[in-house]
Design an enzyme around this catalytic site. Structure first.
Site, PDB file in Angstrom:
ATOM      1  N   LEU A 131       0.818  -1.213   0.000  1.00  0.00           N
ATOM      2  CA  LEU A 131       0.000   0.000   0.000  1.00  0.00           C
ATOM      3  C   LEU A 131       0.851   1.263   0.000  1.00  0.00           C
ATOM      4  CD1 LEU A 131      -3.000   1.021   0.381  1.00  0.00           C
ATOM      5  CD2 LEU A 131      -2.448   1.199   2.811  1.00  0.00           C
ATOM      6  N   TYR A 132       0.488   2.178  -0.899  1.00  0.00           N
ATOM      7  CA  TYR A 132       0.939   3.562  -0.796  1.00  0.00           C
ATOM      8  C   TYR A 132      -0.259   4.368  -0.308  1.00  0.00           C
ATOM      9  CZ  TYR A 132       5.231   2.747  -3.530  1.00  0.00           C
ATOM     10  OH  TYR A 132       6.457   2.320  -3.966  1.00  0.00           O
ATOM     11  N   THR A 158       4.453   0.708   2.547  1.00  0.00           N
ATOM     12  CA  THR A 158       5.797   1.161   2.181  1.00  0.00           C
ATOM     13  C   THR A 158       6.020   2.541   2.785  1.00  0.00           C
ATOM     14  OG1 THR A 158       5.751  -0.157   0.193  1.00  0.00           O
ATOM     15  CG2 THR A 158       7.327   1.668   0.228  1.00  0.00           C
ATOM     16  N   HIS A 259      14.341  -0.099  -0.879  1.00  0.00           N
ATOM     17  CA  HIS A 259      13.537   0.089  -2.093  1.00  0.00           C
ATOM     18  C   HIS A 259      14.381  -0.232  -3.337  1.00  0.00           C
ATOM     19  CE1 HIS A 259       9.528   2.130  -2.996  1.00  0.00           C
ATOM     20  NE2 HIS A 259       9.966   1.843  -4.212  1.00  0.00           N
ATOM     21  N   GLY A 292      18.992  -6.771  -3.699  1.00  0.00           N
ATOM     22  CA  GLY A 292      20.220  -7.328  -4.271  1.00  0.00           C
ATOM     23  C   GLY A 292      20.331  -8.838  -4.207  1.00  0.00           C
ATOM     24  N   ARG A 314      13.775  -7.206  -8.689  1.00  0.00           N
ATOM     25  CA  ARG A 314      14.164  -7.228 -10.111  1.00  0.00           C
ATOM     26  C   ARG A 314      14.288  -8.625 -10.708  1.00  0.00           C
ATOM     27  NH1 ARG A 314      17.012  -3.158  -7.646  1.00  0.00           N
ATOM     28  NH2 ARG A 314      16.786  -1.035  -8.465  1.00  0.00           N
TER      29      ARG A 314
END
Ligand code: FNR
Length: 368
Positions: A131-132, A158, A259, A292, A314
């Site tokens: 959620l934002y 977040t 992030h 990462g 990613r």
């Protein structure tokens, strides 16, 4: 997916070949000089694994729990926005791949598939909703109600994005969401359409600046807890101070994240922040980490340092770009195979066996 892809790096290379420039840059960029982006990866190598032998590793399981739900693996999918730029099936494909793997999946607020579409397409996937908080609280509350109604298991708030960080490639590219795609969680042109334009630099940064609430405080966390029964995960925590405040605010989990190095360039890599947060939380709630991770051994090290769950961002985008659901599944499977190998070869038949004693910091070894 005709090529043989072995390891996340193979998927990444292939995705670089396939993705349009603007989408690739949006996915791969970190903030500013990308120092933290590099360091997220480098920090993985500062820990050595201390393998133990003669421990019967012939029967192994990675099964664990997340907020009381059984999951098959101690890693899952982090929320990344706008996945339909990578493949026409976007978030639906990623969620289905996660479900087939018994891994949790997190849907972004600014996804290109809606809360309901993903729930219908991946009913058996353990789904979290990221959620934002929008300045318009009715917009925010409606997202929460929809996530509850569609059977999501937690809200992931977040906290590190009152604005978006400066990502130079997006400014150069005047990044926008391609016109055939939309932010699927919103009906109105206000919340959906703005990201399809970029009057100045990056369309996504302008979108965030105009709609997200940059005035958020811990009081808003209390407000959110007051309007939902779902467990609340706080994502983006990097310090012991905020971790403690988060536990006191009733978080069910603290998610250590920078992030994907896309906000503040110069913050600690998440593997460095993790031990501090684990110590501050002191078992009072679960701790997750991302940033990462691209290999089984990385996940092993984070689990040894006290994380309950590791999330990947990613790598799933690279998998999606290479082959939709099959590609995303392939990435998860690769990581699974690698983690299983590290566990077997280090004397850990279960996730519980991956204790703090299984890793040592490289620079402390040098002093022995
Ligand atoms: C993100 N991330 C993110 N986080 C979030 O809370 N909501 C979001 O919509 C997004 N969107 C997003 C897009 C892209 C392209 C990236 C790369 C990242 C951050 C994400 O959840 C996670 O913290 C990082 O991606 C983890 O780092 P790795 O695995 O990408 O190195």
């Amino acid at each position: 997916m005709s090529k043989q892809l072995v390891g996340v790096q193979d998927y990444e290379r292939e995705a670089h070949r396939r993705l349009p420039r603007s989408a690739l840059d949006y996915y791969q960029s970190g903030a500013l000089d990308e120092v933290t982006l590099r360091e997220n990866k480098e920090a993985m190598e500062r820990w050595y694994i201390r393998p133990r032998f003669l421990r019967d590793v012939s029967q192994r399981t990675m099964a664990t729990t997340l907020l009381g739900h059984r999951v098959a693996v101690p890693f899952g999918v982090a929320p990344t926005a706008m996945q339909r730029m990578a493949h026409p099936d976007g978030e639906v494909a990623t969620a289905r791949a996660a479900g087939r793997h018994g891994a949790p999946f997190t849907l972004s607020t600014i996804a290109t598939a809606s809360i309901e579409e993903v729930a219908t397409a991946a009913p058996n996937t353990l789904r979290l909703f990221q959620l934002y908080i929008y300045r318009d609280r009715e917009v925010t509350a409606s997202l929460v109600r929809r996530a509850e109604a569609a059977g999501y298991s937690a809200l992931v708030l977040t906290v590190d994005a009152p604005y978006f960080g400066i990502r130079r490639a997006d400014i150069r590219n005047k990044f926008t969401l391609p016109p055939h795609l939309r932010l699927a969680n919103f009906q109105s042109a206000e919340e959906s359409g703005r990201v399809n334009t970029s009057p100045g630099g990056s369309g996504i940064n302008e979108y965030v600046a105009s709609l997200f609430d940059a005035a958020l405080t811990w009081e808003d966390v209390a407000w959110l807890k007051g309007i939902t029964k779902l467990p609340l995960v706080l994502k983006g925590i990097l310090t012991k101070e905020d971790a403690s405040l988060g536990v006191e605010a009733g978080a069910a989990a603290i998610w250590v994240s920078n992030h994907g190095a896309r906000q503040v360039d110069g913050v600690a890599p998440t593997m460095e922040a993790l031990p501090e947060v684990v110590a501050a939380v002191h078992g009072r709630c679960e701790v997750y980490v991302d940033g990462g991770f691209s290999q089984g051994a990385h996940i092993f090290k984070a689990l040894a340092l006290g994380a309950n769950m590791v999330f990947l961002g990613r790598p799933l985008l690279w998998g999606l770009a290479c082959g939709g659901e099959e590609g995303a599944w392939g990435v998860l499977n690769t990581v699974h195979t690698e983690l299983d190998s590290v566990m077997a070869l280090s004397g850990c038949a279960t996730v519980q066996d991956i204790t703090r004693a299984m890793v040592v910091r490289r620079d402390t070894l040098a002093h022995l």
